[in-house]
Scaffold this motif. Structure first.
Motif, PDB file in Angstrom:
ATOM      1  N   TYR A   1      -3.267   7.561   3.191  1.00 41.89           N
ATOM      2  CA  TYR A   1      -3.469   6.437   4.104  1.00 41.89           C
ATOM      3  C   TYR A   1      -4.844   5.817   3.910  1.00 41.89           C
ATOM      4  O   TYR A   1      -5.739   6.408   3.305  1.00 41.89           O
ATOM      5  CB  TYR A   1      -3.297   6.888   5.563  1.00 41.89           C
ATOM      6  N   MET A   2      -4.981   4.585   4.409  1.00 43.50           N
ATOM      7  CA  MET A   2      -6.285   3.929   4.386  1.00 43.50           C
ATOM      8  C   MET A   2      -6.845   3.897   5.797  1.00 43.50           C
ATOM      9  O   MET A   2      -6.090   3.810   6.779  1.00 43.50           O
ATOM     10  CB  MET A   2      -6.199   2.519   3.798  1.00 43.50           C
TER      11      MET A   2
ATOM     12  N   ARG B   1      -0.685   3.216   6.606  1.00 42.26           N
ATOM     13  CA  ARG B   1      -0.028   3.746   5.402  1.00 42.26           C
ATOM     14  C   ARG B   1       1.336   3.076   5.227  1.00 42.26           C
ATOM     15  O   ARG B   1       1.835   2.375   6.115  1.00 42.26           O
ATOM     16  CB  ARG B   1       0.137   5.262   5.496  1.00 42.26           C
TER      17      ARG B   1
ATOM     18  N   GLN C   1      -5.918   3.810  11.213  1.00 38.53           N
ATOM     19  CA  GLN C   1      -5.383   4.220   9.917  1.00 38.53           C
ATOM     20  C   GLN C   1      -4.049   3.527   9.641  1.00 38.53           C
ATOM     21  O   GLN C   1      -3.260   3.305  10.564  1.00 38.53           O
ATOM     22  CB  GLN C   1      -5.193   5.750   9.919  1.00 38.53           C
TER      23      GLN C   1
ATOM     24  N   ILE D   1      -9.652   5.167   1.342  1.00 38.73           N
ATOM     25  CA  ILE D   1      -8.369   5.836   1.108  1.00 38.73           C
ATOM     26  C   ILE D   1      -8.568   7.333   1.332  1.00 38.73           C
ATOM     27  O   ILE D   1      -9.488   7.940   0.782  1.00 38.73           O
ATOM     28  CB  ILE D   1      -7.838   5.565  -0.305  1.00 38.73           C
TER      29      ILE D   1
ATOM     30  N   PHE E   1       0.847  -1.198   0.000  1.00 40.84           N
ATOM     31  CA  PHE E   1       0.000   0.000   0.000  1.00 40.84           C
ATOM     32  C   PHE E   1       0.878   1.242   0.000  1.00 40.84           C
ATOM     33  O   PHE E   1       1.730   1.407   0.866  1.00 40.84           O
ATOM     34  CB  PHE E   1      -0.921   0.023   1.216  1.00 40.84           C
TER      35      PHE E   1
ATOM     36  N   ASN F   1      -5.018  10.338  -0.696  1.00 41.21           N
ATOM     37  CA  ASN F   1      -3.967   9.606  -1.414  1.00 41.21           C
ATOM     38  C   ASN F   1      -2.749   9.362  -0.523  1.00 41.21           C
ATOM     39  O   ASN F   1      -1.601   9.394  -0.979  1.00 41.21           O
ATOM     40  CB  ASN F   1      -3.533  10.362  -2.673  1.00 41.21           C
TER      41      ASN F   1
ATOM     42  N   GLY G   1      -0.750   4.408  -0.733  1.00 44.28           N
ATOM     43  CA  GLY G   1      -1.672   5.527  -0.669  1.00 44.28           C
ATOM     44  C   GLY G   1      -2.521   5.708  -1.910  1.00 44.28           C
ATOM     45  O   GLY G   1      -3.471   6.495  -1.907  1.00 44.28           O
ATOM     46  N   LYS G   2      -2.207   4.988  -2.991  1.00 41.85           N
ATOM     47  CA  LYS G   2      -2.894   5.208  -4.259  1.00 41.85           C
ATOM     48  C   LYS G   2      -4.117   4.314  -4.449  1.00 41.85           C
ATOM     49  O   LYS G   2      -5.145   4.755  -4.948  1.00 41.85           O
ATOM     50  CB  LYS G   2      -1.910   5.006  -5.415  1.00 41.85           C
ATOM     51  N   ASN G   3      -3.990   3.047  -4.070  1.00 42.86           N
ATOM     52  CA  ASN G   3      -5.106   2.114  -4.282  1.00 42.86           C
ATOM     53  C   ASN G   3      -4.962   0.922  -3.346  1.00 42.86           C
ATOM     54  O   ASN G   3      -3.946   0.779  -2.651  1.00 42.86           O
ATOM     55  CB  ASN G   3      -5.163   1.644  -5.741  1.00 42.86           C
ATOM     56  N   LEU G   4      -5.990   0.068  -3.350  1.00 47.84           N
ATOM     57  CA  LEU G   4      -5.998  -1.140  -2.525  1.00 47.84           C
ATOM     58  C   LEU G   4      -5.951  -2.393  -3.398  1.00 47.84           C
ATOM     59  O   LEU G   4      -6.545  -3.419  -3.062  1.00 47.84           O
ATOM     60  CB  LEU G   4      -7.236  -1.154  -1.622  1.00 47.84           C
TER      61      LEU G   4
END
Length: 265
Positions: A99-100, A258, A256, A94, A72, A97, A74-77
């Motif tokens: 952290y999730m 990242r 959270q 997300i 991960f 852009n 920050g862009k996608n899962l």
């Protein structure tokens, strides 16, 4: 009257150089000649091949090296799926852009890939606003091989049972120290995980082990994992298994995450 012969011997000894007398007192050490098969040479203990593989480290220690799998950024899962339904994408959010964030009630998430021995870097933070205490504050968990949990919890000024706070192998090994940062800051885990080994019969041969640096401080030092990290009951290894997924827990807290990357060992 002393014998003349004895007097002559005594006189001869007294006339010997002191350096020779001292030399005779040193222990005798046998040194094999250079041609002897017992003689060691420097190159006899040098290993040249195979050459050590070269990888490029990150510009910072927290950045992924060139041989890491980025789970991960920050862009996608794309590297994750839902634990509730593995055919569906991970349902976490997300943010910026960067952290999730856990979506409480959506269920945990797990990697598409399976892993055994590994090095894992992950950063995490509790929600900025403190809304609860104990096990309900920023609670989540990182499960190796989908079985063995390293606890994630806001343990900053938050008392709970010692083998359930941040940095613990859940309900098993308490951390050596508590170095959790405030909810407004990010925590880092750098983890070396060794998977359990099983005999051909399925019996345990060697338990799983884990080393954890929390914010750069060792909190688990090659600690033994006693088995499945159960909420209730004693831990054990009921079944032999191989590589499995890394999973992150939904514990109904908006925890959270990242900057997650992993290396196979």
């Amino acid at each position: 009257m002393k014998p003349v012969f004895s007097s002559l011997i005594l006189s001869a000894v007294l006339l010997l150089p002191s350096s020779l007398l001292k030399a005779q007192q040193k222990p005798y050490v046998s040194t094999p000649p250079a041609t002897s098969p017992m003689a060691m040479r420097p190159e006899m203990t040098e290993i040249w091949n195979p050459e050590v593989k070269t990888i490029t480290p990150g510009k910072k220690d927290s950045e992924a090296p060139s041989d890491a799998i980025v789970l991960f950024d920050g862009k996608n899962l794309n590297q994750w799926v839902s634990q509730k339904d593995k055919t569906k994408p991970a349902a976490w959010k997300i943010v910026n852009n960067d952290y999730m964030e856990v979506v409480p009630g959506s269920g945990g998430i797990e990697t598409k890939l399976s892993f055994g021995d590994c090095q894992l870097h992950i950063e995490w933070s509790a929600p900025d606003t403190v809304e609860a205490g104990g096990q309900n504050r920023g609670n989540s968990g990182i499960f190796f091989q989908n079985r063995y949990e390293l606890q994630v919890l806001d343990s900053y000024n938050n008392r709970t049972y010692r083998n359930g706070q941040a940095g613990s192998v859940y309900k098993d090994q308490a951390p050596l120290v508590n170095v959790t940062r405030s909810p407004l800051e990010w925590n880092t885990y750098d983890i070396i995980y060794t998977a359990p080994r099983f005999k051909p019969t399925g019996e345990l041969d060697a338990p799983a082990r884990i080393t954890v640096l929390h914010n750069g401080v060792v909190v688990q030092n090659n600690a033994t994992i006693s088995g499945l990290t159960l909420y209730i009951g004693l831990h054990n290894y009921p079944n032999a298994h191989g590589e499995d997924v890394i999973s992150l827990q939904d514990h109904s807290c908006k925890t959270q995450f990242r900057n997650i990357w992993i290396r196979r060992l």
